[in-house]
Structure formats: structure tokens, C-alpha cells
Scaffold this motif. Structure first.
Motif, PDB file in Angstrom:
ATOM      1  N   THR A   1      11.455   9.151  -2.346  1.00  0.00           N
ATOM      2  CA  THR A   1      11.445  10.470  -1.719  1.00  0.00           C
ATOM      3  C   THR A   1      10.006  10.980  -1.676  1.00  0.00           C
ATOM      4  OG1 THR A   1      11.778  11.600  -3.826  1.00  0.00           O
ATOM      5  CG2 THR A   1      13.771  11.049  -2.555  1.00  0.00           C
ATOM      6  N   PHE A   2       9.779  11.995  -0.838  1.00  0.00           N
ATOM      7  CA  PHE A   2       8.455  12.601  -0.830  1.00  0.00           C
ATOM      8  C   PHE A   2       8.555  14.071  -0.439  1.00  0.00           C
ATOM      9  CE2 PHE A   2       8.790  11.499   3.640  1.00  0.00           C
ATOM     10  CZ  PHE A   2       8.032  12.441   4.317  1.00  0.00           C
ATOM     11  N   THR A   3       7.523  14.800  -0.837  1.00  0.00           N
ATOM     12  CA  THR A   3       7.350  16.187  -0.433  1.00  0.00           C
ATOM     13  C   THR A   3       6.002  16.282   0.250  1.00  0.00           C
ATOM     14  OG1 THR A   3       6.363  16.756  -2.559  1.00  0.00           O
ATOM     15  CG2 THR A   3       8.743  17.118  -2.336  1.00  0.00           C
ATOM     16  N   GLY A   4       5.702  17.443   0.786  1.00  0.00           N
ATOM     17  CA  GLY A   4       4.411  17.629   1.427  1.00  0.00           C
ATOM     18  C   GLY A   4       4.471  18.746   2.436  1.00  0.00           C
ATOM     19  N   THR A   5       3.419  18.829   3.254  1.00  0.00           N
ATOM     20  CA  THR A   5       3.338  19.859   4.276  1.00  0.00           C
ATOM     21  C   THR A   5       2.731  19.264   5.544  1.00  0.00           C
ATOM     22  OG1 THR A   5       1.147  20.534   3.502  1.00  0.00           O
ATOM     23  CG2 THR A   5       3.032  21.779   2.643  1.00  0.00           C
ATOM     24  N   ASN A   6       2.982  19.943   6.647  1.00  0.00           N
ATOM     25  CA  ASN A   6       2.314  19.635   7.910  1.00  0.00           C
ATOM     26  C   ASN A   6       1.717  20.943   8.396  1.00  0.00           C
ATOM     27  OD1 ASN A   6       1.471  17.913   9.957  1.00  0.00           O
ATOM     28  ND2 ASN A   6       3.233  18.375  11.222  1.00  0.00           N
ATOM     29  N   ALA A   7       0.409  21.060   8.295  1.00  0.00           N
ATOM     30  CA  ALA A   7      -0.270  22.327   8.586  1.00  0.00           C
ATOM     31  C   ALA A   7      -1.105  22.195   9.849  1.00  0.00           C
ATOM     32  CB  ALA A   7      -1.157  22.721   7.416  1.00  0.00           C
ATOM     33  N   GLY A   8      -0.896  23.140  10.770  1.00  0.00           N
ATOM     34  CA  GLY A   8      -1.644  23.132  12.019  1.00  0.00           C
ATOM     35  C   GLY A   8      -2.010  24.535  12.442  1.00  0.00           C
ATOM     36  N   ALA A   9      -2.407  24.674  13.704  1.00  0.00           N
ATOM     37  CA  ALA A   9      -2.876  25.954  14.238  1.00  0.00           C
ATOM     38  C   ALA A   9      -1.799  27.034  14.192  1.00  0.00           C
ATOM     39  CB  ALA A   9      -3.372  25.765  15.664  1.00  0.00           C
ATOM     40  N   MET A  10      -0.513  26.610  14.271  1.00  0.00           N
ATOM     41  CA  MET A  10       0.573  27.596  14.276  1.00  0.00           C
ATOM     42  C   MET A  10       1.185  27.807  12.904  1.00  0.00           C
ATOM     43  SD  MET A  10       2.496  27.242  17.879  1.00  0.00           S
ATOM     44  CE  MET A  10       2.262  25.627  18.573  1.00  0.00           C
TER      45      MET A  10
ATOM     46  N   MET B   1       0.841  -1.199   0.000  1.00  0.00           N
ATOM     47  CA  MET B   1       0.000   0.000   0.000  1.00  0.00           C
ATOM     48  C   MET B   1       0.875   1.248   0.000  1.00  0.00           C
ATOM     49  SD  MET B   1      -2.805   1.254   2.796  1.00  0.00           S
ATOM     50  CE  MET B   1      -4.332   1.228   1.898  1.00  0.00           C
ATOM     51  N   SER B   2       0.483   2.212  -0.721  1.00  0.00           N
ATOM     52  CA  SER B   2       1.233   3.463  -0.812  1.00  0.00           C
ATOM     53  C   SER B   2       1.136   4.254   0.490  1.00  0.00           C
ATOM     54  CB  SER B   2       0.685   4.306  -1.960  1.00  0.00           C
ATOM     55  OG  SER B   2       1.272   5.588  -1.950  1.00  0.00           O
ATOM     56  N   VAL B   3       2.207   4.994   0.787  1.00  0.00           N
ATOM     57  CA  VAL B   3       2.199   5.874   1.960  1.00  0.00           C
ATOM     58  C   VAL B   3       1.573   7.225   1.625  1.00  0.00           C
ATOM     59  CG1 VAL B   3       4.184   4.759   3.031  1.00  0.00           C
ATOM     60  CG2 VAL B   3       4.532   6.696   1.456  1.00  0.00           C
ATOM     61  N   ALA B   4       1.271   7.445   0.330  1.00  0.00           N
ATOM     62  CA  ALA B   4       0.720   8.724  -0.113  1.00  0.00           C
ATOM     63  C   ALA B   4      -0.620   8.996   0.547  1.00  0.00           C
ATOM     64  CB  ALA B   4       0.545   8.729  -1.631  1.00  0.00           C
ATOM     65  N   GLY B   5      -0.880  10.279   0.788  1.00  0.00           N
ATOM     66  CA  GLY B   5      -2.183  10.643   1.317  1.00  0.00           C
ATOM     67  C   GLY B   5      -2.118  11.824   2.248  1.00  0.00           C
ATOM     68  N   THR B   6      -3.261  12.116   2.836  1.00  0.00           N
ATOM     69  CA  THR B   6      -3.395  13.202   3.802  1.00  0.00           C
ATOM     70  C   THR B   6      -3.823  12.578   5.116  1.00  0.00           C
ATOM     71  OG1 THR B   6      -4.012  14.726   2.046  1.00  0.00           O
ATOM     72  CG2 THR B   6      -4.568  15.374   4.291  1.00  0.00           C
ATOM     73  N   TYR B   7      -3.089  12.892   6.173  1.00  0.00           N
ATOM     74  CA  TYR B   7      -3.317  12.290   7.487  1.00  0.00           C
ATOM     75  C   TYR B   7      -3.738  13.364   8.488  1.00  0.00           C
ATOM     76  CZ  TYR B   7      -0.607   8.447   5.463  1.00  0.00           C
ATOM     77  OH  TYR B   7      -0.150   7.437   4.648  1.00  0.00           O
ATOM     78  N   ASP B   8      -4.743  13.044   9.302  1.00  0.00           N
ATOM     79  CA  ASP B   8      -5.123  13.893  10.437  1.00  0.00           C
ATOM     80  C   ASP B   8      -4.256  13.441  11.606  1.00  0.00           C
ATOM     81  OD1 ASP B   8      -7.178  15.388   9.184  1.00  0.00           O
ATOM     82  OD2 ASP B   8      -8.522  13.680   9.373  1.00  0.00           O
ATOM     83  N   CYS B   9      -3.349  14.315  12.051  1.00  0.00           N
ATOM     84  CA  CYS B   9      -2.339  13.935  13.037  1.00  0.00           C
ATOM     85  C   CYS B   9      -2.493  14.697  14.349  1.00  0.00           C
ATOM     86  CB  CYS B   9      -0.942  14.201  12.487  1.00  0.00           C
ATOM     87  SG  CYS B   9      -0.522  13.154  11.088  1.00  0.00           S
ATOM     88  N   VAL B  10      -1.947  14.079  15.403  1.00  0.00           N
ATOM     89  CA  VAL B  10      -1.824  14.719  16.709  1.00  0.00           C
ATOM     90  C   VAL B  10      -0.396  14.475  17.190  1.00  0.00           C
ATOM     91  CG1 VAL B  10      -2.590  14.760  19.113  1.00  0.00           C
ATOM     92  CG2 VAL B  10      -4.259  14.379  17.280  1.00  0.00           C
ATOM     93  N   THR B  11       0.294  15.566  17.557  1.00  0.00           N
ATOM     94  CA  THR B  11       1.636  15.466  18.124  1.00  0.00           C
ATOM     95  C   THR B  11       1.541  15.865  19.594  1.00  0.00           C
ATOM     96  OG1 THR B  11       2.637  16.012  15.994  1.00  0.00           O
ATOM     97  CG2 THR B  11       4.029  16.261  17.948  1.00  0.00           C
ATOM     98  N   LYS B  12       2.083  15.007  20.465  1.00  0.00           N
ATOM     99  CA  LYS B  12       2.049  15.250  21.916  1.00  0.00           C
ATOM    100  C   LYS B  12       3.207  16.185  22.268  1.00  0.00           C
ATOM    101  CE  LYS B  12      -1.153  12.077  22.884  1.00  0.00           C
ATOM    102  NZ  LYS B  12      -2.462  12.448  23.370  1.00  0.00           N
TER     103      LYS B  12
ATOM    104  N   SER C   1      -2.709  18.541  13.428  1.00  0.00           N
ATOM    105  CA  SER C   1      -2.213  19.023  12.143  1.00  0.00           C
ATOM    106  C   SER C   1      -2.711  18.114  11.028  1.00  0.00           C
ATOM    107  CB  SER C   1      -0.678  19.062  12.129  1.00  0.00           C
ATOM    108  OG  SER C   1      -0.149  17.756  12.267  1.00  0.00           O
ATOM    109  N   THR C   2      -2.568  18.624   9.814  1.00  0.00           N
ATOM    110  CA  THR C   2      -2.874  17.847   8.613  1.00  0.00           C
ATOM    111  C   THR C   2      -1.555  17.649   7.879  1.00  0.00           C
ATOM    112  OG1 THR C   2      -5.052  18.855   8.504  1.00  0.00           O
ATOM    113  CG2 THR C   2      -4.244  17.785   6.505  1.00  0.00           C
ATOM    114  N   PHE C   3      -1.133  16.389   7.792  1.00  0.00           N
ATOM    115  CA  PHE C   3       0.158  16.018   7.200  1.00  0.00           C
ATOM    116  C   PHE C   3      -0.099  15.416   5.825  1.00  0.00           C
ATOM    117  CE2 PHE C   3       3.704  12.708   7.218  1.00  0.00           C
ATOM    118  CZ  PHE C   3       4.672  13.599   6.774  1.00  0.00           C
ATOM    119  N   THR C   4       0.485  16.015   4.794  1.00  0.00           N
ATOM    120  CA  THR C   4       0.300  15.554   3.420  1.00  0.00           C
ATOM    121  C   THR C   4       1.591  14.924   2.915  1.00  0.00           C
ATOM    122  OG1 THR C   4      -1.232  17.375   3.067  1.00  0.00           O
ATOM    123  CG2 THR C   4      -0.439  16.251   1.109  1.00  0.00           C
ATOM    124  N   VAL C   5       1.487  13.708   2.363  1.00  0.00           N
ATOM    125  CA  VAL C   5       2.627  12.970   1.825  1.00  0.00           C
ATOM    126  C   VAL C   5       2.432  12.808   0.325  1.00  0.00           C
ATOM    127  CG1 VAL C   5       3.899  10.792   1.875  1.00  0.00           C
ATOM    128  CG2 VAL C   5       2.932  11.720   3.998  1.00  0.00           C
TER     129      VAL C   5
END
Length: 101
Positions: free
Chosen positions: A32-41, A1-12, A20-24
């Protein structure tokens, strides 16, 4: 299965749970991969993203609340992502996520 996708994440983090929303986005070579990790900050770009089977490693340059390079690693198992974010002197923080459908 591919690791590609958008993940709803929580970092402690020391400042509490950071959602945050982590995009792979895998590169054409599949290693290799690119993407973003977007959160409240704000949003951070993935840098030096590498794929090894189901394991992702990458760096992010945080600017808020202070400038810092984050070293990250996560394993993808089905739709679940489990990993760590190493924030230098602040130590390692657990990161979990679930792929959006």
C-alpha cells in the motif's frame, strides 16, 4: 527498485497540461502507499493506494474546478512513471512523470 519517491508529473487534461508533484510513500507492508499530488489547483491526498510490483493504483478526490473522484493507475520503470487518470465522464487522461533526483 522501489516505487517510492517524488515525481514531477504532467497530466494531459481537457484544460491543457496540468503539472504536479506526485509523492509516493509506501506503507510498511509494501503493498500500500500514501502520498499527495500537488499542482496549481491545490493538493489531493492519495486514497486507497495499492502497489503491485511496479504498478500503482489509487484514487484522489478532486474539489477544483468541480468535485470528482479520480481513478488512477501508473507503472514505474526506473525513474519514469507512465499512467492514466480516469476522470469519469471526462474520460481517461495520460499522466507521465520523472522521479526527482
Amino acid at each position: 527498485m522501489s516505487v517510492a519517491g517524488t515525481y514531477d508529473c504532467v497530466t494531459k487534461s481537457p484544460m491543457g497540461d496540468q503539472k504536479s508533484t506526485f509523492t509516493v510513500v509506501p506503507g510498511d507492508d509494501g503493498n500500500t502507499f500514501t502520498g499527495t499530488n500537488a499542482g496549481a489547483m491545490g493538493s489531493m491526498e492519495v486514497e486507497d493506494g495499492k502497489i503491485d510490483g511496479n504498478t500503482l493504483t489509487w484514487k484522489m478526490n478532486m474539489t477544483v474546478p468541480m468535485p470528482m473522484t479520480l481513478d488512477c493507475e501508473a507503472n514505474v520503470d526506473g525513474d519514469q512513471l507512465v499512467g492514466t487518470v480516469n476522470a469519469g465522464a471526462f474520460g481517461s487522461m495520460a499522466m507521465t512523470g520523472e522521479r526527482q533526483s
